[in-house]
Design a protein around this motif. Structure first.
Motif, PDB file in Angstrom:
ATOM      1  N   TYR A 155       0.753  -1.267  -0.095  1.00  0.00           N
ATOM      2  CA  TYR A 155      -0.108   0.201  -0.044  1.00  0.00           C
ATOM      3  C   TYR A 155       0.884   1.235   0.056  1.00  0.00           C
ATOM      4  CZ  TYR A 155       1.178   0.092   5.222  1.00  0.00           C
ATOM      5  OH  TYR A 155       1.818   0.146   6.286  1.00  0.00           O
ATOM      6  N   CYS A 156       0.285   2.386  -0.254  1.00  0.00           N
ATOM      7  CA  CYS A 156       0.736   3.598  -0.327  1.00  0.00           C
ATOM      8  C   CYS A 156       0.532   4.252   1.055  1.00  0.00           C
ATOM      9  CB  CYS A 156       0.192   4.567  -1.084  1.00  0.00           C
ATOM     10  SG  CYS A 156       0.994   6.366  -1.171  1.00  0.00           S
ATOM     11  N   TYR A 170       2.543   3.218  -6.369  1.00  0.00           N
ATOM     12  CA  TYR A 170       0.983   3.296  -6.236  1.00  0.00           C
ATOM     13  C   TYR A 170       0.886   4.599  -6.440  1.00  0.00           C
ATOM     14  CZ  TYR A 170       1.849  -1.037  -3.456  1.00  0.00           C
ATOM     15  OH  TYR A 170       2.215  -2.004  -3.271  1.00  0.00           O
TER      16      TYR A 170
END
Length: 126
Positions: free
Chosen positions: A70-71, A81
C-alpha cells in the motif's frame, strides 16, 4: 540534429545548437541521476533498500514498496502506487492502508517472514 555518413564508414552527429546553447544539468538533476542509478542497481540485486549517496539515509526500493502492499501517504521517492494516499482524506487513507496491511499479512503468512526482512537486515519495524 543532422547525420553525416563519412567516407570512412562512420556516422557523425551534428547538433544544430551552438555548444553554449546546450543545456547544462542542474545540481538537482545530477543528484537525481545518481540516486536513480543506486535504485536501479539495488532493484537489479533484488534489494529492498539502498543508501542515498547524498544523505546516507536508507531508502526503500520500489520492490519493498510493492511488497508492503500500500501507499503510506508520505510521498515516497519510489512509490509504485502513484502516491495515491498523498493528500487524500484521512478516512480514505486509513481504508487504503488497512487493505494493504491485510494483503501484507497474507504474504507474510505464506512466506513465514516479514516483508521487511532482508538477508542482512533485522529491522522488521513498520
Amino acid at each position: 540534429m543532422t547525420f553525416d555518413d563519412s567516407q570512412d564508414g562512420q556516422v557523425k552527429i551534428h547538433s544544430r545548437e551552438k555548444p553554449q546553447q546546450l543545456q547544462q544539468k542542474t545540481q538537482a538533476e545530477l543528484e537525481k541521476e545518481i540516486w536513480q542509478e543506486a535504485h536501479r542497481q539495488a532493484c537489479e540485486g533484488n534489494r529492498k533498500k539502498y543508501i542515498d549517496p547524498k544523505t546516507g539515509y536508507s531508502v526503500m526500493t520500489e520492490l519493498l514498496h510493492k511488497r508492503r502492499g500500500y501507499c503510506c501517504g508520505n510521498a515516497c521517492r519510489h512509490c509504485p502506487y502513484n502516491n495515491e494516499n498523498v493528500g487524500v482524506s484521512p478516512e480514505v487513507k486509513r481504508a487504503n492502508i488497512a487493505r494493504g496491511k491485510q494483503q501484507r499479512k497474507e504474504i507474510e503468512a505464506i512466506e513465514g517472514k516479514p516483508v521487511w526482512a532482508d538477508d542482512d537486515d533485522n529491522d522488521y519495524s513498520d
